[in-house]
Scaffold this motif. Structure first.
Motif, PDB file in Angstrom:
ATOM      1  N   SER A  57       2.956  -8.281  -4.492  1.00  0.00           N
ATOM      2  CA  SER A  57       4.203  -8.350  -3.703  1.00  0.00           C
ATOM      3  C   SER A  57       4.009  -7.711  -2.326  1.00  0.00           C
ATOM      4  CB  SER A  57       5.359  -7.695  -4.455  1.00  0.00           C
ATOM      5  OG  SER A  57       5.074  -6.335  -4.718  1.00  0.00           O
ATOM      6  N   ALA A  58       3.156  -6.675  -2.238  1.00  0.00           N
ATOM      7  CA  ALA A  58       2.894  -6.057  -0.932  1.00  0.00           C
ATOM      8  C   ALA A  58       2.127  -7.039  -0.038  1.00  0.00           C
ATOM      9  CB  ALA A  58       2.109  -4.767  -1.102  1.00  0.00           C
ATOM     10  N   ASN A  79       7.164   4.325  -0.762  1.00  0.00           N
ATOM     11  CA  ASN A  79       8.285   4.618  -1.660  1.00  0.00           C
ATOM     12  C   ASN A  79       9.300   3.477  -1.627  1.00  0.00           C
ATOM     13  OD1 ASN A  79      10.493   5.569  -2.984  1.00  0.00           O
ATOM     14  ND2 ASN A  79      10.852   7.336  -1.642  1.00  0.00           N
ATOM     15  N   PRO A  80       9.328   2.643  -2.699  1.00  0.00           N
ATOM     16  CA  PRO A  80      10.242   1.500  -2.673  1.00  0.00           C
ATOM     17  C   PRO A  80      11.712   1.908  -2.827  1.00  0.00           C
ATOM     18  CG  PRO A  80       9.122   1.617  -4.792  1.00  0.00           C
ATOM     19  CD  PRO A  80       8.533   2.704  -3.939  1.00  0.00           C
ATOM     20  N   ALA A 137      13.008   1.900   3.066  1.00  0.00           N
ATOM     21  CA  ALA A 137      12.620   0.679   2.338  1.00  0.00           C
ATOM     22  C   ALA A 137      13.824  -0.246   2.151  1.00  0.00           C
ATOM     23  CB  ALA A 137      12.017   1.050   0.984  1.00  0.00           C
ATOM     24  N   LYS A 138      14.994   0.358   1.918  1.00  0.00           N
ATOM     25  CA  LYS A 138      16.199  -0.457   1.685  1.00  0.00           C
ATOM     26  C   LYS A 138      16.794  -0.985   2.982  1.00  0.00           C
ATOM     27  CE  LYS A 138      17.322   2.047  -2.496  1.00  0.00           C
ATOM     28  NZ  LYS A 138      17.983   3.278  -2.921  1.00  0.00           N
ATOM     29  N   THR A 198       9.897  -4.809   3.852  1.00  0.00           N
ATOM     30  CA  THR A 198       9.255  -3.545   3.491  1.00  0.00           C
ATOM     31  C   THR A 198       7.912  -3.820   2.821  1.00  0.00           C
ATOM     32  OG1 THR A 198      11.400  -2.533   3.168  1.00  0.00           O
ATOM     33  CG2 THR A 198       9.513  -1.377   2.217  1.00  0.00           C
ATOM     34  N   VAL A 236       5.299  -2.220   0.694  1.00  0.00           N
ATOM     35  CA  VAL A 236       5.090  -1.046  -0.161  1.00  0.00           C
ATOM     36  C   VAL A 236       3.582  -0.927  -0.396  1.00  0.00           C
ATOM     37  CG1 VAL A 236       5.718   0.103  -2.320  1.00  0.00           C
ATOM     38  CG2 VAL A 236       7.366  -1.422  -1.201  1.00  0.00           C
ATOM     39  N   ASN A 296      13.975  -9.115   0.705  1.00  0.00           N
ATOM     40  CA  ASN A 296      13.469  -7.734   0.643  1.00  0.00           C
ATOM     41  C   ASN A 296      13.794  -7.049  -0.683  1.00  0.00           C
ATOM     42  OD1 ASN A 296      11.882  -5.868   2.187  1.00  0.00           O
ATOM     43  ND2 ASN A 296      13.687  -4.549   2.210  1.00  0.00           N
ATOM     44  N   THR A 333      11.332  -7.894  -3.229  1.00  0.00           N
ATOM     45  CA  THR A 333      10.049  -7.209  -2.979  1.00  0.00           C
ATOM     46  C   THR A 333      10.087  -5.783  -3.510  1.00  0.00           C
ATOM     47  OG1 THR A 333       9.641  -8.565  -1.061  1.00  0.00           O
ATOM     48  CG2 THR A 333       8.471  -6.468  -1.131  1.00  0.00           C
ATOM     49  N   LEU A 334      11.213  -5.094  -3.265  1.00  0.00           N
ATOM     50  CA  LEU A 334      11.319  -3.702  -3.732  1.00  0.00           C
ATOM     51  C   LEU A 334      11.344  -3.659  -5.258  1.00  0.00           C
ATOM     52  CD1 LEU A 334      13.819  -2.209  -1.116  1.00  0.00           C
ATOM     53  CD2 LEU A 334      11.320  -2.235  -1.090  1.00  0.00           C
ATOM     54  N   ALA A 384       7.909  -4.128  -6.599  1.00  0.00           N
ATOM     55  CA  ALA A 384       7.081  -2.912  -6.498  1.00  0.00           C
ATOM     56  C   ALA A 384       7.412  -1.959  -7.646  1.00  0.00           C
ATOM     57  CB  ALA A 384       7.320  -2.237  -5.148  1.00  0.00           C
TER      58      ALA A 384
END
Ligand code: ATP
Length: 250
Positions: free
Chosen positions: A53-54, A183-184, A189-190, A195, A197, A231, A234-235, A238
């Motif tokens: 995902s990163a 740090n997700p 990150a939010k 983002t 990660v 996004n 993605t978080l 992670a």
């Protein structure tokens, strides 16, 4: 200190050593060491590798920076000691402006970072003479200082290791913000548009490779890559990767 190459945590110890050297030479702040500690803990949980995902987020980030009218790469003390050559190379590959931008700004530290980047071949990095502000932030703190022609006028900004407050301010100014943050769960990150990660020491070299591969893609193809990105997904990915690794050990 000489770190034995055979040590199982050789890479991680070398990174610590570079950061403590950075403090000694006035490039990294002591607080930067604490920020690194938080990042290192998440990197440990992620298995110190670029997850799938990163890598996808890195591809989207490069597409956004290539499609941007005024792309800017923000550099702080940690980035300057960890990836000086690489951030300069990425700036060249993307035709992006580099701006030194510090949360704990002191003139000495900005100068030390600017000298360090010049030593590594950078020319024209902004940040020594800020002449604008991130207007959503209170003007009484140096963290709001930015440069015209740099972050102030950027449409897309890459902010490795950013603070949540400033990330939100950039987003509130209508900019697309690409964060690199291990740090997700962080506010950064939010708040970011994209983002990544991943550790900057892996993310920036990956992005150089992607920029060289993607630089001839047309605008429609770049838009297509950008428009399919989410996004939150993605978080979540992670976090799931951390959990899966904890359960299965891979
Ligand atoms: P926020 O304000 O976004 O909630 P924070 O208070 O943790 O986050 P900082 O203390 O500024 O923000 O920390 C910077 C962030 O940088 C941390 O979330 C940490 O995970 C991340 N970080 C530190 N070192 C690295 C690194 N080498 N690569 C990527 N991210 C890193």
């Amino acid at each position: 200190m000489t770190i034995p190459k055979t040590h199982p945590r050789y890479q991680s110890l070398c990174i610590r050593e570079r950061l403590t050297d950075g403090v000694r030479t006035g490039i990294t702040s002591q607080v930067g060491l604490i920020a690194h500690g938080r990042g290192e803990a998440f990197d440990y949980l992620l298995g110190e590798r670029t997850t799938g995902s990163a890598m996808r987020a890195e591809e989207v980030a490069v597409a956004m920076l290539l499609a941007a009218r005024r792309p800017v790469l923000s550099v702080n003390g940690n980035v300057a000691v960890l990836v000086p050559d690489e951030i300069i190379e990425l700036g060249r590959a993307l035709d992006a402006v580099i701006e030194i931008n510090l949360f704990y700004r002191t003139e000495e530290r900005v100068r030390a970072i600017a000298d360090h980047l010049r030593l590594h071949g950078a020319s024209g990095a902004l940040g020594e003479h800020p002449d604008a502000a991130l207007h959503p932030l209170p003007p009484d703190h140096p963290r709001s200082l930015v440069c015209k022609g740099g972050i102030h006028d950027a449409d897309v900004v890459l902010v490795p290791l950013e603070d949540g407050d400033r990330c939100q301010a950039l987003a509130d100014m209508g900019k697309s913000v690409i964060a690199i943050d291990l740090n997700p769960l962080s506010r950064t990150a939010k708040a970011a548009t994209v983002t990544i990660v991943d550790n900057v020491v892996r993310a920036i070299p990956n992005m150089i490779g992607l920029a060289l591969r993607m630089k001839d893609l047309d605008a429609d193809r770049l838009d297509d890559i950008i428009s399919r990105y989410d996004n939150k997904e993605t978080l979540l990915a992670a976090i799931e990767e951390i959990v899966a690794r904890g359960v299965t050990g891979v």
